[in-house]
Design an enzyme around this catalytic site. Sequence first.
Site, PDB file in Angstrom:
ATOM      1  N   ILE A   1       0.878  -1.170   0.000  1.00  0.00           N
ATOM      2  CA  ILE A   1       0.000   0.000   0.000  1.00  0.00           C
ATOM      3  C   ILE A   1       0.917   1.222   0.000  1.00  0.00           C
ATOM      4  O   ILE A   1       1.857   1.311   0.791  1.00  0.00           O
ATOM      5  CB  ILE A   1      -0.941  -0.004   1.227  1.00  0.00           C
ATOM      6  CG1 ILE A   1      -1.826   1.250   1.239  1.00  0.00           C
ATOM      7  CG2 ILE A   1      -0.185  -0.139   2.523  1.00  0.00           C
ATOM      8  CD1 ILE A   1      -2.868   1.234   2.363  1.00  0.00           C
ATOM      9  N   SER A   2       0.679   2.150  -0.915  1.00  0.00           N
ATOM     10  CA  SER A   2       1.581   3.291  -1.092  1.00  0.00           C
ATOM     11  C   SER A   2       1.556   4.217   0.120  1.00  0.00           C
ATOM     12  O   SER A   2       0.606   4.230   0.907  1.00  0.00           O
ATOM     13  CB  SER A   2       1.196   4.074  -2.343  1.00  0.00           C
ATOM     14  OG  SER A   2       1.323   3.280  -3.502  1.00  0.00           O
ATOM     15  N   LYS A   3       2.609   5.001   0.253  1.00  0.00           N
ATOM     16  CA  LYS A   3       2.659   6.011   1.308  1.00  0.00           C
ATOM     17  C   LYS A   3       1.491   6.984   1.167  1.00  0.00           C
ATOM     18  O   LYS A   3       1.090   7.317   0.048  1.00  0.00           O
ATOM     19  CB  LYS A   3       3.955   6.809   1.210  1.00  0.00           C
ATOM     20  CG  LYS A   3       5.235   6.047   1.418  1.00  0.00           C
ATOM     21  CD  LYS A   3       6.416   7.002   1.254  1.00  0.00           C
ATOM     22  CE  LYS A   3       7.737   6.302   1.445  1.00  0.00           C
ATOM     23  NZ  LYS A   3       8.869   7.256   1.292  1.00  0.00           N
TER      24      LYS A   3
END
Length: 310
Positions: free
Chosen positions: A156-158
């Site tokens: 999951i991206s920042k």
Amino acid sequence: MSGERAKRFPLALEDLKRAPRKSEGRPGERQTAGAVPKAADKPAAVLKPVAVKPAAVRAPLPGIAAAKPATAPKPTALKPALPKPAAPSIAPAGAFALTSERVRERMVERLRANGVTDARVLDAMAAVPRHLFVDPGLATQAYEDSALPIGHQQTISKPSVVARMIELAMAGRTLERVLEIGTGCGYQAAVLSHVARDVYSIERIKPLYERAKLNLRPLRVPNIRLHYGDGRVGLPSAAPFDAIVIAAAGLDVPQALLEQLAIGGRLVAPVGAQSGQHQVLTLVERVAHAQWRESRLDRVFFVPLKSGVI
């Protein structure tokens, strides 16, 4: 003897008539025969106390049975009493820490400090509970500015990257139709649902596709349409799109996706080697039917964009 025997066997009619009287008057053999019924009566008299004994045994049984319900609640009362003290110290405190608006507000404050200025993007980031999209063991890190694993070698991206990509895709516009490539756990799609009328999202990994559906279900998001398929192909049946956001890095942007971008639309994607050493966040704008303009922006690191489904 013979005379007496002859008198008794066989008995004469008058002897039979007198037989009852002889049984009362002669205590010899007939008295012994009469004692048998008396002996039979004696066991009956003996059996009466025996019959009373079961009654005496049964009498305490109700008392014992009544005592069991009285003692039974004691263990059941102690069992719930044990978890009750533990519940307030762990579950409510953890749930409050993770779901409180203050935690997300602090995350939004960091995003604003890092240059995200669109109020709609910041509001969307504040509205979506990111901890619901990560594993429970990582929930305490959900609002840190870090990428987290979601399984199947995906992440999951920042929050800062999600906000940056969505802000670039919007460019101050109101989005009607958005395509996301790489649903993952569903978090970015949930954020997009707050800034676009319709969100289409494609995931090529079946377990992640199923997980995203489960993650989004409690939020009851009505304007997200998830698809299981090859993201490099896009979704021609729903094109054109005002914006396309790609959450995986390829060596280039697939031509099929460029064709599905509406004129005036914007595509945001990481472009570069799968090693991640030279990936750059890239903005592509479609300025005419067969003309696109590309801008290379920030250094990023994403998982590779692959074709096919698994």
